[in-house]
Design a protein around this motif. Structure first.
Motif, PDB file in Angstrom:
ATOM      1  N   GLY A  30      28.755   7.429  13.515  1.00  0.00           N
ATOM      2  CA  GLY A  30      28.955   6.328  12.578  1.00  0.00           C
ATOM      3  C   GLY A  30      27.785   6.209  11.632  1.00  0.00           C
ATOM      4  N   ARG A  31      27.349   4.976  11.374  1.00  0.00           N
ATOM      5  CA  ARG A  31      26.313   4.740  10.364  1.00  0.00           C
ATOM      6  C   ARG A  31      25.242   3.805  10.902  1.00  0.00           C
ATOM      7  NH1 ARG A  31      28.743   3.211   4.774  1.00  0.00           N
ATOM      8  NH2 ARG A  31      29.326   5.403   5.049  1.00  0.00           N
ATOM      9  N   HIS A  32      23.990   4.122  10.551  1.00  0.00           N
ATOM     10  CA  HIS A  32      22.896   3.182  10.735  1.00  0.00           C
ATOM     11  C   HIS A  32      22.047   3.209   9.475  1.00  0.00           C
ATOM     12  CE1 HIS A  32      21.033   6.984  12.021  1.00  0.00           C
ATOM     13  NE2 HIS A  32      19.864   6.428  11.751  1.00  0.00           N
ATOM     14  N   TRP A  33      21.008   2.387   9.430  1.00  0.00           N
ATOM     15  CA  TRP A  33      20.230   2.230   8.210  1.00  0.00           C
ATOM     16  C   TRP A  33      18.743   2.341   8.523  1.00  0.00           C
ATOM     17  CZ3 TRP A  33      24.621  -0.336   9.476  1.00  0.00           C
ATOM     18  CH2 TRP A  33      25.684  -0.278   8.561  1.00  0.00           C
ATOM     19  N   LEU A  34      18.031   3.059   7.664  1.00  0.00           N
ATOM     20  CA  LEU A  34      16.585   3.149   7.797  1.00  0.00           C
ATOM     21  C   LEU A  34      15.956   1.776   7.567  1.00  0.00           C
ATOM     22  CD1 LEU A  34      15.959   6.404   5.702  1.00  0.00           C
ATOM     23  CD2 LEU A  34      16.177   6.209   8.198  1.00  0.00           C
ATOM     24  N   ALA A  54      16.368  -6.369  13.445  1.00  0.00           N
ATOM     25  CA  ALA A  54      15.849  -5.455  12.425  1.00  0.00           C
ATOM     26  C   ALA A  54      16.680  -4.199  12.250  1.00  0.00           C
ATOM     27  CB  ALA A  54      14.409  -5.064  12.772  1.00  0.00           C
ATOM     28  N   GLY A  55      17.847  -4.116  12.897  1.00  0.00           N
ATOM     29  CA  GLY A  55      18.598  -2.878  12.890  1.00  0.00           C
ATOM     30  C   GLY A  55      20.032  -3.012  12.423  1.00  0.00           C
ATOM     31  N   ALA A  56      20.873  -2.102  12.921  1.00  0.00           N
ATOM     32  CA  ALA A  56      22.228  -1.939  12.400  1.00  0.00           C
ATOM     33  C   ALA A  56      23.116  -3.155  12.631  1.00  0.00           C
ATOM     34  CB  ALA A  56      22.869  -0.700  13.027  1.00  0.00           C
ATOM     35  N   ALA A  57      22.982  -3.829  13.772  1.00  0.00           N
ATOM     36  CA  ALA A  57      23.862  -4.971  14.044  1.00  0.00           C
ATOM     37  C   ALA A  57      23.694  -6.056  12.987  1.00  0.00           C
ATOM     38  CB  ALA A  57      23.581  -5.534  15.437  1.00  0.00           C
ATOM     39  N   GLY A  58      22.460  -6.315  12.579  1.00  0.00           N
ATOM     40  CA  GLY A  58      22.232  -7.308  11.540  1.00  0.00           C
ATOM     41  C   GLY A  58      22.747  -6.867  10.185  1.00  0.00           C
ATOM     42  N   VAL A  59      22.579  -5.590   9.858  1.00  0.00           N
ATOM     43  CA  VAL A  59      23.077  -5.081   8.576  1.00  0.00           C
ATOM     44  C   VAL A  59      24.604  -5.160   8.531  1.00  0.00           C
ATOM     45  CG1 VAL A  59      23.201  -3.060   7.075  1.00  0.00           C
ATOM     46  CG2 VAL A  59      21.052  -3.630   8.223  1.00  0.00           C
ATOM     47  N   VAL A  60      25.256  -4.881   9.654  1.00  0.00           N
ATOM     48  CA  VAL A  60      26.715  -5.018   9.729  1.00  0.00           C
ATOM     49  C   VAL A  60      27.135  -6.443   9.362  1.00  0.00           C
ATOM     50  CG1 VAL A  60      28.639  -5.139  11.380  1.00  0.00           C
ATOM     51  CG2 VAL A  60      27.138  -3.135  11.344  1.00  0.00           C
ATOM     52  N   LEU A  61      26.441  -7.432   9.896  1.00  0.00           N
ATOM     53  CA  LEU A  61      26.774  -8.829   9.593  1.00  0.00           C
ATOM     54  C   LEU A  61      26.611  -9.122   8.104  1.00  0.00           C
ATOM     55  CD1 LEU A  61      25.036 -10.542  12.651  1.00  0.00           C
ATOM     56  CD2 LEU A  61      27.484 -10.110  12.353  1.00  0.00           C
ATOM     57  N   PHE A  62      25.565  -8.590   7.498  1.00  0.00           N
ATOM     58  CA  PHE A  62      25.347  -8.790   6.064  1.00  0.00           C
ATOM     59  C   PHE A  62      26.491  -8.202   5.248  1.00  0.00           C
ATOM     60  CE2 PHE A  62      23.061  -6.902   2.207  1.00  0.00           C
ATOM     61  CZ  PHE A  62      23.288  -8.015   1.409  1.00  0.00           C
ATOM     62  N   PHE A  63      26.923  -6.993   5.581  1.00  0.00           N
ATOM     63  CA  PHE A  63      28.000  -6.383   4.806  1.00  0.00           C
ATOM     64  C   PHE A  63      29.331  -7.111   5.012  1.00  0.00           C
ATOM     65  CE2 PHE A  63      25.321  -2.413   4.447  1.00  0.00           C
ATOM     66  CZ  PHE A  63      25.202  -2.493   3.063  1.00  0.00           C
ATOM     67  N   LEU A  64      29.563  -7.668   6.198  1.00  0.00           N
ATOM     68  CA  LEU A  64      30.756  -8.501   6.380  1.00  0.00           C
ATOM     69  C   LEU A  64      30.714  -9.713   5.456  1.00  0.00           C
ATOM     70  CD1 LEU A  64      31.176  -8.513  10.276  1.00  0.00           C
ATOM     71  CD2 LEU A  64      32.592  -7.283   8.617  1.00  0.00           C
ATOM     72  N   ALA A  83      29.586  -0.757  12.687  1.00  0.00           N
ATOM     73  CA  ALA A  83      30.098  -1.310  13.938  1.00  0.00           C
ATOM     74  C   ALA A  83      30.655  -0.214  14.846  1.00  0.00           C
ATOM     75  CB  ALA A  83      31.168  -2.352  13.646  1.00  0.00           C
ATOM     76  N   ARG A  84      31.247   0.808  14.258  1.00  0.00           N
ATOM     77  CA  ARG A  84      31.759   1.903  15.087  1.00  0.00           C
ATOM     78  C   ARG A  84      30.624   2.661  15.764  1.00  0.00           C
ATOM     79  NH1 ARG A  84      36.661   3.632  10.967  1.00  0.00           N
ATOM     80  NH2 ARG A  84      38.235   2.265  11.921  1.00  0.00           N
ATOM     81  N   MET A 105      24.412  -6.799  19.648  1.00  0.00           N
ATOM     82  CA  MET A 105      25.395  -5.777  19.290  1.00  0.00           C
ATOM     83  C   MET A 105      26.805  -6.283  19.579  1.00  0.00           C
ATOM     84  SD  MET A 105      23.235  -2.573  20.872  1.00  0.00           S
ATOM     85  CE  MET A 105      24.302  -1.222  20.347  1.00  0.00           C
ATOM     86  N   LEU A 106      26.967  -6.967  20.715  1.00  0.00           N
ATOM     87  CA  LEU A 106      28.254  -7.592  21.051  1.00  0.00           C
ATOM     88  C   LEU A 106      28.687  -8.550  19.948  1.00  0.00           C
ATOM     89  CD1 LEU A 106      30.526  -8.975  22.727  1.00  0.00           C
ATOM     90  CD2 LEU A 106      28.705 -10.201  23.959  1.00  0.00           C
ATOM     91  N   PHE A 107      27.779  -9.405  19.504  1.00  0.00           N
ATOM     92  CA  PHE A 107      28.110 -10.387  18.466  1.00  0.00           C
ATOM     93  C   PHE A 107      28.587  -9.688  17.192  1.00  0.00           C
ATOM     94  CE2 PHE A 107      26.983 -13.042  14.832  1.00  0.00           C
ATOM     95  CZ  PHE A 107      27.515 -14.267  15.188  1.00  0.00           C
ATOM     96  N   ALA A 108      27.863  -8.660  16.758  1.00  0.00           N
ATOM     97  CA  ALA A 108      28.237  -7.955  15.530  1.00  0.00           C
ATOM     98  C   ALA A 108      29.577  -7.251  15.681  1.00  0.00           C
ATOM     99  CB  ALA A 108      27.144  -6.957  15.152  1.00  0.00           C
ATOM    100  N   MET A 109      29.828  -6.648  16.838  1.00  0.00           N
ATOM    101  CA  MET A 109      31.113  -5.976  17.048  1.00  0.00           C
ATOM    102  C   MET A 109      32.257  -6.982  17.106  1.00  0.00           C
ATOM    103  SD  MET A 109      30.307  -2.799  19.649  1.00  0.00           S
ATOM    104  CE  MET A 109      29.526  -3.785  20.945  1.00  0.00           C
ATOM    105  N   ALA A 110      32.045  -8.116  17.767  1.00  0.00           N
ATOM    106  CA  ALA A 110      33.098  -9.128  17.851  1.00  0.00           C
ATOM    107  C   ALA A 110      33.450  -9.663  16.468  1.00  0.00           C
ATOM    108  CB  ALA A 110      32.658 -10.263  18.776  1.00  0.00           C
TER     109      ALA A 110
END
Length: 455
Positions: A30-34, A54-64, A83-84, A105-110
């Motif tokens: 999938g995808r993560h971010w530097l 500071a990582g992917a779960a937070g960035v996922v929330l921002f893009f949502l 998220a994948r 991570m659970l929160f971002a996936m949910a």
């Protein structure tokens, strides 16, 4: 007509998303971010690559949030790709906590599963929640995971399970959360002591009344549990925590300021979310929300007034240095005042939120091509270290989210006021994605605005 001189909160958030997108790394999972994609750019190095902090779960929330705010489907595609990867890797994460581990991570996936309908991500969220339930440990005085009652420890996991119970529809998650909360409620004062590796910048015996690592955040959790269960033991414990915070705070006129740590830092008063007034105000607001006690609202107002009277944003007091992020910076204050307006409809809160947003937008580095990032002195004790991050609590993703929350609140208030006056609203209010330690309305329309009256 826009009241913003240059970039609006929404356009600034879009510029932040442009920079965050430049940090994307795709692989087979999938995808993560530097943390910082700029050539020779420095990051704060504040968390692991999958975390909310500071990582992917937070960035996922921002893009949502960006997808919901702009209607641009490509932002949802970004979120789903991230998220994948979380769905494929959450089992590798040993840390169970919310801000730095699996609960986040659970929160971002949910949230992603709810927003996109993606079954793979939805099922991974359920599996991650099931894993937290299985991993609960039994201590002499109850159950938990880390033994730390603070929001950075077991408190954050409890909030994540309460959220998962509602969003995923599994009552067992709430049952475990309540049982773990019972152990925390039994503490004489639900505070926290730093020690060992927890925070090397503070003395080992420092007591912290603040939010993320201290008494106020734990009292917030207990107030939330009282609201969920109506169990009096949770309210009694939350009151013990709130009373401790009141006792150690400095009150002058209509202002209240909370010391960073005791006894050594009694004269150091942070303003931000993690250890300062912006976080502590959340605790008192949650108590007011679940009890209706006007004394709690009075303390929310005192803490907010202390921030307004501090001289920000023109002058930075010692408890608010050159820092922009959600955790300890201006974006965390913006979230507070946006939320206070959404809860109360009081125009001075919205006016100060706009002032803070204008300051954030003015401080952004970058251009139309590269997007916006915010260089800051993330660590107060190392003011010479200037870094920029893509992450949620430490960088552009969280700052962009706070700006989008303000824009949504302004739009919802304008449309509700227009409808109340017999006009035509431009669109319905949208649901904000608020972290589970945020007590403010997810549908940001003040009740007074809906009634067509003054707050």
């Amino acid at each position: 007509m826009s009241t913003w001189p240059c970039e609006t909160p929404t356009t600034a958030a879009v510029m932040a998303a442009r920079w965050v997108r430049s940090a994307a790394v795709d692989d087979a999972l999938g995808r993560h971010w530097l943390a910082n994609p700029d050539p020779r750019g420095r990051s704060a190095g504040a968390g692991n690559a999958s975390s909310v902090y500071a990582g992917a779960a937070g960035v996922v929330l921002f893009f949502l949030e960006a997808a919901a705010a702009t209607g641009d489907q490509t932002y949802q595609d970004d979120a789903l790709a991230g998220a994948r990867r979380l769905a494929a890797t959450w089992r590798e994460q040993r840390d169970p906590t919310f801000y730095h581990g699996r609960a986040g991570m659970l929160f971002a996936m949910a949230e992603t599963g709810w927003a996109t309908g993606d079954e793979e991500v939805h099922e991974a969220a359920r599996a991650a929640a099931d894993g937290l339930v299985r991993d609960v440990r039994r201590f002499d005085d109850g159950v938990g995971w880390t033994g730390d009652p603070a929001l950075r420890g077991d408190g954050g996991i409890v909030l994540a399970l309460l959220h998962a119970s509602g969003l995923l529809g599994v009552s067992a998650y709430e049952e475990v959360a309540v049982e773990a909360g019972g152990r925390i409620a039994a503490l004489a004062v639900p505070g926290h002591r730093f020690g060992g590796k927890a925070c090397p910048d503070l003395p080992v015996d420092a007591v912290t009344p603040g939010f993320l690592s201290g008494t106020a955040g734990t009292a917030f959790l207990l107030a939330r549990l009282h609201g969920v269960t109506r169990d009096a033991r949770f309210l009694a414990a939350a009151r013990r925590g709130a009373d401790f915070v009141r006792t150690v705070s400095v009150v002058t006129d209509r202002c209240a300021r909370v010391p960073h740590h005791l006894p050594q830092g009694r004269r150091l008063h942070y303003l931000g979310f993690c250890s300062g007034a912006a976080g502590v105000a959340r605790m008192f607001h949650e108590l007011h929300r679940v009890t209706g006690d006007p004394g709690d609202l009075d303390w929310v107002e005192r803490l907010a007034h202390g921030i307004v009277q501090s001289g920000l944003p023109e002058h930075a007091p010692p408890g608010h240095w050159d820092v922009a992020c959600l955790c300890c910076g201006t974006a965390g204050l913006l979230e507070l005042f946006t939320g206070l307006y959404a809860a109360t409809g009081r125009e001075p809160y919205l006016a100060f939120a706009r002032t803070l947003a204008a300051d954030l937008i003015g401080r952004a580095a970058g251009d139309e091509e590269d997007g916006f990032r915010w260089y800051q002195a993330y660590r107060r004790l190392r003011p010479e270290e200037f870094t920029a991050d893509t992450g949620y609590m430490v960088g552009a993703a969280g700052i962009g989210t706070a700006l989008l929350h303000l824009a949504a609140t302004e739009d919802a208030a304008r449309d509700a006021a227009s409808a109340a006056a017999g006009g035509v609203a431009q669109g319905g209010p949208r649901r904000l994605i608020l972290l589970p330690d945020n007590p403010f309305p997810a549908i940001p329309v003040p009740a007074a605005v809906l009634r067509g009256g003054d707050a």
